[in-house]
Write a protein that holds these residues in place. Structure first.
Motif, mmCIF file in Angstrom:
data_model
loop_
_atom_site.group_PDB
_atom_site.id
_atom_site.type_symbol
_atom_site.label_atom_id
_atom_site.label_comp_id
_atom_site.label_asym_id
_atom_site.label_seq_id
_atom_site.Cartn_x
_atom_site.Cartn_y
_atom_site.Cartn_z
ATOM 1 N N ALA A 129 17.966 60.075 43.999
ATOM 2 C CA ALA A 129 16.727 60.890 43.289
ATOM 3 C C ALA A 129 15.800 59.887 42.938
ATOM 4 N N GLY A 130 15.880 58.594 43.500
ATOM 5 C CA GLY A 130 14.557 57.788 43.402
ATOM 6 C C GLY A 130 14.409 57.294 41.964
ATOM 7 N N ILE A 131 15.922 57.184 41.240
ATOM 8 C CA ILE A 131 15.884 56.545 39.920
ATOM 9 C C ILE A 131 16.262 55.056 40.082
ATOM 10 N N PRO A 132 15.733 54.013 39.648
ATOM 11 C CA PRO A 132 16.094 52.604 39.703
ATOM 12 C C PRO A 132 17.582 52.444 39.072
ATOM 13 N N VAL A 133 18.426 51.918 39.851
ATOM 14 C CA VAL A 133 19.736 51.685 39.208
ATOM 15 C C VAL A 133 19.878 50.116 39.392
ATOM 16 N N ALA A 134 20.004 49.410 38.188
ATOM 17 C CA ALA A 134 20.631 48.078 38.193
ATOM 18 C C ALA A 134 21.991 48.067 37.540
ATOM 19 N N LEU A 135 22.494 46.921 37.887
ATOM 20 C CA LEU A 135 24.176 46.764 37.483
ATOM 21 C C LEU A 135 24.143 45.444 36.570
ATOM 22 N N GLY A 146 28.445 52.193 52.609
ATOM 23 C CA GLY A 146 27.572 52.477 53.695
ATOM 24 C C GLY A 146 26.573 51.111 53.463
ATOM 25 N N VAL A 147 26.146 50.714 54.682
ATOM 26 C CA VAL A 147 25.128 49.465 54.845
ATOM 27 C C VAL A 147 23.885 49.620 53.798
ATOM 28 N N ASP A 148 23.351 50.709 53.970
ATOM 29 C CA ASP A 148 22.132 50.916 53.192
ATOM 30 C C ASP A 148 22.603 50.785 51.574
ATOM 31 N N GLU A 149 23.634 51.600 51.458
ATOM 32 C CA GLU A 149 24.047 51.577 50.031
ATOM 33 C C GLU A 149 24.531 50.255 49.330
ATOM 34 N N MET A 150 25.148 49.327 50.251
ATOM 35 C CA MET A 150 25.539 47.835 49.818
ATOM 36 C C MET A 150 24.158 47.164 49.686
ATOM 37 N N GLN A 151 23.074 47.474 50.471
ATOM 38 C CA GLN A 151 21.657 46.750 50.268
ATOM 39 C C GLN A 151 21.292 46.991 48.766
ATOM 40 N N ALA A 152 21.391 48.377 48.605
ATOM 41 C CA ALA A 152 20.915 48.942 47.244
ATOM 42 C C ALA A 152 21.572 48.361 45.902
ATOM 43 N N LEU A 153 23.135 48.095 46.366
ATOM 44 C CA LEU A 153 23.672 47.411 45.160
ATOM 45 C C LEU A 153 23.193 45.894 45.194
ATOM 46 N N PHE A 154 22.954 45.310 46.130
ATOM 47 C CA PHE A 154 22.501 43.829 46.116
ATOM 48 C C PHE A 154 21.180 43.712 45.236
ATOM 49 N N ALA A 155 20.362 44.789 45.713
ATOM 50 C CA ALA A 155 18.781 44.820 44.898
ATOM 51 C C ALA A 155 19.274 45.029 43.382
#
Ligand code: FE2
Length: 430
Positions: free
Chosen positions: A300-306, A338-347
């Motif tokens: 949904a375009g909401i930034p998510v940090a961990l 998923g590959v893109d999902e793991m990239q997003a988690l790295f971000a």
């Protein structure tokens, strides 16, 4: 003359064979074929170079206190709160600083060079606030500490919390915190969100609330947080931490909620290690996971940090402050392999977290601070898979932590080989 030239790096976006030129503690140039004299050269074997990990949600005042005054036998949030209630009044500034300093050293060793830490302002002496402000100054050359005034016992539920939040901010704490779901009533929770956002707006500060950290799907304070963000023009300056109730909410309501968060430019911070451990404890089977809807918010375009949230404290007896472990857990809990999902988690443990903290000079562009981590991995997915070794950690262009590459030798009769766990790249030899 450059101070340092890093040769043959791979970047998180996939660019290979990259050189990074460093002068006066900042990146002077980054690209292929950088050729300039340098005092020092660091030649890599195509290893991944990333800006440092950032932990956007942590508790330095309670860290490394596990077992004091007693262990959390049940492992539950409630027993953790009880233990903290007994421990907190016995703490000294020296003790808080000693444990927090130790944790920061672990963090630096793991390549995490910025931590946003909530600090409990329940105690009228604000001892922990002063201790962590001192530590922030002491460690500033090596790690960025950002402090959040956190009324852990409730802004309205604890009599002196409204004063103590303001007093902590007056002393130099950076961010306004809160815990609306812990107030006595839903109305008090909403009122606390409003009051805390107003304090931030008046003072030009950022907001980061523990928000809806519960399995109760009716805990909807994030809705008020988004509304107040809009009303006060705080877009891009507000974080909702945990947002665990979203896991249990009705899908129809979530379909209304996510656009509100997106409109308010809210950032969400999930804490996968802690929420998978503490949420769903009252469930039988099936048990809810309790982590907020990371995948859906990103879509949904909401930034998510961990965030890591806790290391060895009354609520969580595990951890070594490894932000790759956080991303690894998020991939599992959030069904995000998923590959893109793991990239997003790295971000989520690097760039998105840095943006949430409004860190200055963070990144891999010319002009950014030369704060870098060299990982024994070729890409972000491999880094998460292996919780890769941090070969070098650099701050302002100087190496401040080193770890030997992981290398395992097998001796299986006639077969002797080295195993380095880099898929398809293991070598054989006699
Ligand atoms: Fe927290």
């Amino acid at each position: 003359m450059l101070d340092l030239l890093i040769r043959n790096a791979t970047l998180p976006d996939g660019r290979e064979g990259i050189d990074i030129a460093v002068r006066d503690g900042r990146i002077a140039e980054i690209g292929r074929g950088v050729d300039a004299p340098a005092r020092e050269t660091l030649t890599l074997d195509g290893w991944l170079v990333t800006p440092p990990f950032v932990d956007p949600h942590f508790h330095l005042d309670s860290t490394l206190s596990a077992g004091r005054p007693r262990a959390n036998r049940s492992g539950t949030l409630l027993e953790g709160i009880e233990i903290w209630g007994d421990l907190a009044p016995t703490l000294t500034a020296e003790d808080v600083k000693h444990r927090a300093r130790e944790l920061c050293h672990w963090s630096i060793a793991r390549g995490c060079l910025a931590i946003r830490s909530h600090v409990d302002v329940t105690d009228d002496s604000l001892m922990a606030v002063d201790a962590l402000l001192e530590l922030r100054r002491e460690l500033a050359p090596w790690i960025d500490l950002q402090l959040v005034a956190f009324p852990q016992s409730g802004f309205y539920r604890h009599r002196s919390a409204p004063d103590n939040v303001v007093r902590a901010l007056d002393r130099g704490v950076d961010v306004v915190g809160g815990i609306p779901h812990f107030e006595r009533t839903t109305e008090d929770g909403a009122a606390s969100v409003k009051a805390l956002c107003e304090i931030a707006a008046e003072r030009g500060l950022l907001v980061d609330l523990h928000c809806d950290e519960t399995d109760d799907p009716n805990s909807r304070h994030v809705e008020t947080l988004a509304r107040e963000t809009e009303r006060l023009g705080l877009q891009g300056r507000v974080v909702g931490s945990h947002l665990s109730s979203m896991h249990s909410m009705d899908n129809y309501y979530v379909s209304k909620l996510l656009p509100l968060l997106q409109e308010a430019a809210l950032t969400a911070i999930a804490n996968p290690l802690i929420n998978i451990a503490l949420q769903g404890r009252c469930d039988t089977y099936p048990k809810r996971r309790g982590m907020t809807r990371v995948k859906e918010m990103i879509a949904a375009g909401i930034p998510v940090a961990l965030g890591h949230d806790c290391v060895m404290d009354p609520w969580y007896g595990l951890g070594s402050h490894d932000m790759l472990e956080v991303a690894h857990m998020a991939a599992h809990v959030g069904h995000m392999t998923g590959v893109d999902e793991m990239q997003a988690l790295f971000a989520g443990v690097t760039t998105t977290a840095a943006t949430a903290l409004h860190l200055e000079g963070y990144g891999l562009e010319p002009g950014c601070h030369a704060d870098l981590v060299v990982l024994q991995a070729r890409d972000p997915v491999e880094a998460i898979r292996l919780r890769a070794t941090r070969l070098h950690v650099l701050r302002r262009g100087a190496v401040i932590a080193r770890t030997a590459p992981e290398e395992v030798s097998l001796d299986l009769g006639d077969t002797r080989r080295k195993v380095d766990f880099l898929g398809g790249r293991a070598t054989t030899g006699g």
